[in-house]
Design an enzyme around this catalytic site. Structure first.
Site, PDB file in Angstrom:
ATOM      1  N   ASP A  82       0.879  -1.176   0.000  1.00 26.26           N
ATOM      2  CA  ASP A  82       0.000   0.000   0.000  1.00 26.26           C
ATOM      3  C   ASP A  82       0.914   1.222   0.000  1.00 26.26           C
ATOM      4  O   ASP A  82       2.118   1.115   0.232  1.00 26.26           O
ATOM      5  CB  ASP A  82      -0.901  -0.004   1.250  1.00 26.26           C
ATOM      6  CG  ASP A  82      -1.773   1.238   1.343  1.00 26.26           C
ATOM      7  OD1 ASP A  82      -2.329   1.650   0.307  1.00 26.26           O
ATOM      8  OD2 ASP A  82      -1.880   1.838   2.429  1.00 26.26           O
ATOM      9  N   SER A  83       0.322   2.398  -0.208  1.00 28.80           N
ATOM     10  CA  SER A  83       1.115   3.617  -0.130  1.00 28.80           C
ATOM     11  C   SER A  83       1.588   3.865   1.309  1.00 28.80           C
ATOM     12  O   SER A  83       2.561   4.568   1.527  1.00 28.80           O
ATOM     13  CB  SER A  83       0.266   4.798  -0.603  1.00 28.80           C
ATOM     14  OG  SER A  83      -0.938   4.837   0.145  1.00 28.80           O
TER      15      SER A  83
ATOM     16  N   CYS B 285      -4.191  -1.262  -2.240  1.00 29.12           N
ATOM     17  CA  CYS B 285      -4.353   0.189  -2.329  1.00 29.12           C
ATOM     18  C   CYS B 285      -5.258   0.460  -3.516  1.00 29.12           C
ATOM     19  O   CYS B 285      -4.972  -0.008  -4.635  1.00 29.12           O
ATOM     20  CB  CYS B 285      -2.998   0.850  -2.535  1.00 29.12           C
ATOM     21  SG  CYS B 285      -3.068   2.611  -2.886  1.00 29.12           S
TER      22      CYS B 285
ATOM     23  N   GLU C 169      -4.386   9.320   8.626  1.00 27.89           N
ATOM     24  CA  GLU C 169      -2.926   9.400   8.774  1.00 27.89           C
ATOM     25  C   GLU C 169      -2.545  10.175  10.034  1.00 27.89           C
ATOM     26  O   GLU C 169      -1.489   9.954  10.606  1.00 27.89           O
ATOM     27  CB  GLU C 169      -2.299  10.077   7.542  1.00 27.89           C
ATOM     28  CG  GLU C 169      -2.426   9.271   6.256  1.00 27.89           C
ATOM     29  CD  GLU C 169      -1.416   8.126   6.138  1.00 27.89           C
ATOM     30  OE1 GLU C 169      -0.339   8.227   6.732  1.00 27.89           O
ATOM     31  OE2 GLU C 169      -1.740   7.127   5.463  1.00 27.89           O
TER      32      GLU C 169
ATOM     33  N   CYS D 110     -11.202   2.974  -0.595  1.00 26.72           N
ATOM     34  CA  CYS D 110      -9.896   3.446  -0.124  1.00 26.72           C
ATOM     35  C   CYS D 110      -9.541   2.647   1.125  1.00 26.72           C
ATOM     36  O   CYS D 110     -10.391   2.454   1.995  1.00 26.72           O
ATOM     37  CB  CYS D 110      -9.961   4.942   0.199  1.00 26.72           C
ATOM     38  SG  CYS D 110      -8.460   5.574   0.966  1.00 26.72           S
TER      39      CYS D 110
ATOM     40  N   HIS E  94      -7.993   3.355   3.684  1.00 24.86           N
ATOM     41  CA  HIS E  94      -8.055   4.060   4.969  1.00 24.86           C
ATOM     42  C   HIS E  94      -9.471   4.193   5.526  1.00 24.86           C
ATOM     43  O   HIS E  94      -9.662   4.431   6.706  1.00 24.86           O
ATOM     44  CB  HIS E  94      -7.483   5.474   4.817  1.00 24.86           C
ATOM     45  CG  HIS E  94      -5.997   5.515   4.674  1.00 24.86           C
ATOM     46  ND1 HIS E  94      -5.317   4.786   3.733  1.00 24.86           N
ATOM     47  CD2 HIS E  94      -5.056   6.210   5.364  1.00 24.86           C
ATOM     48  CE1 HIS E  94      -4.019   5.035   3.839  1.00 24.86           C
ATOM     49  NE2 HIS E  94      -3.846   5.892   4.822  1.00 24.86           N
TER      50      HIS E  94
HETATM   51  N1  DGL Z   1      -4.055   3.639  -0.009  1.00 27.19           N
HETATM   52  C1  DGL Z   1      -4.739   4.698  -0.713  1.00 27.19           C
HETATM   53  C2  DGL Z   1      -6.005   4.110  -1.380  1.00 27.19           C
HETATM   54  O1  DGL Z   1      -6.504   3.062  -1.005  1.00 27.19           O
HETATM   55  C3  DGL Z   1      -5.128   5.837   0.196  1.00 27.19           C
HETATM   56  C4  DGL Z   1      -3.966   6.609   0.747  1.00 27.19           C
HETATM   57  C5  DGL Z   1      -3.210   7.415  -0.274  1.00 27.19           C
HETATM   58  O2  DGL Z   1      -3.746   8.399  -0.833  1.00 27.19           O
HETATM   59  O3  DGL Z   1      -2.066   7.074  -0.516  1.00 27.19           O
HETATM   60  O4  DGL Z   1      -6.506   4.705  -2.288  1.00 27.19           O
END
Ligand code: DGL
Length: 275
Positions: free
Chosen positions: A10-11, A73, A151, A183, A185
């Protein structure tokens, strides 16, 4: 059978929800998780940059010997759904397909809402995949501040509720009965989202559905870990602070993540003409 780990990326920390769901269904499987904290957030970035960063991380996981890749992600899945499957020999699982399938089997009034980052919603991937069914109406909304809240470890403040009211008003007025949390998050904000949308609206998040996809792929390809395998979970981050990743992982997920290794992803050459 192979005891090689599953690679999940993931990011940042959001994909840990997917890693947790995978380890619940497959407790004997080892996992290597990479959070691309050097480049997060992905949501506001141009989709071509997200694609490059994402492929760099996946290359790193493949070099580490994983038997499967999981793009945990939504923004990265939207950016490189097809490229990743063409690029690697190991199976690739992503989060959008499972969420779409669940939404389709959940809706009763055929009105589905999707929320996600600007990148995910702007890519139109969810709208296209759901829109294949002409009997459906799809309402999409980017909610950029949601990632900022998570975050920052802020998931239950009045400000979250206020912003949720603002973002979700059009979807409430549209009368959706199913809302895709597009998403990684957003499951951490499920309290506020569910409160604003009301009890009659089903929330679909991709973590558990993606884990079922991982299970299916491992079984059907004969890739399950052997009967004596011991699960080893390794966490890596590309940014320069392991502490930040650990602190947030700890706040959001409890004590599951105890150590983080810092890694660097290599630059990749994309073919000329690649957007
Ligand atoms: N992991 C990203 C998603 O699921 C969200 C966080 C980001 O913007 O990096 O889209």
């Amino acid at each position: 059978m192979t005891d090689a780990p599953i690679g999940i990326f993931d990011s940042g920390v959001g994909g840990l929800t997917v890693a947790r769901a995978v380890s619940q269904l497959l407790p004997r499987e080892s996992i290597v998780y990479i959070g691309d904290t050097a480049h997060s957030p992905y949501g506001p970035k141009p989709i071509a940059d997200v694609r490059r960063y994402g492929l760099e991380v996946l290359d790193t996981l493949v070099d580490e010997g994983v038997k499967m890749l999981v793009i945990a992600c939504n923004t990265a899945s939207a950016a490189m759904l097809r490229d990743a499957r063409e690029r690697y020999d190991v199976p690739v699982v992503e989060v959008i397909g499972p969420a779409v399938r669940t939404a389709l089997s959940t809706t009763r009034n055929r009105r589905i809402g999707v929320i996600g980052t600007e990148g995910t919603i702007g890519s139109g991937v969810y709208q296209d995949m759901l829109g294949v069914d002409a009997t459906l109406e799809v309402f999409a909304q980017a909610c950029p501040r949601f990632v900022e809240f998570v975050e920052a470890g802020v998931t239950d403040s009045p400000e979250v509720l206020r912003v949720a009211e603002e973002y979700l008003a059009p979807l409430r007025h549209a009368g959706v009965d199913t809302l895709v949390l597009g998403c990684t998050h957003y499951p951490f904000l499920e309290g506020a989202i569910s409160y604003v949308m009301g009890e009659g609206v089903s929330l679909v998040s991709s973590d558990t559905e993606t884990a079922k996809d991982v299970y299916r792929q491992l079984v059907s390809r004969g890739l399950l870990a052997g009967p004596d395998a011991t699960a080893l979970h390794t966490y890596e981050a590309t940014g320069d602070s392991a502490e930040d990743f650990l602190r947030l992982a700890d706040r959001l997920m409890g004590r599951g993540v105890s150590a983080v290794r810092l890694v660097q992803t290599g630059a990749i050459d994309l073919p000329k003409g690649t957007p």
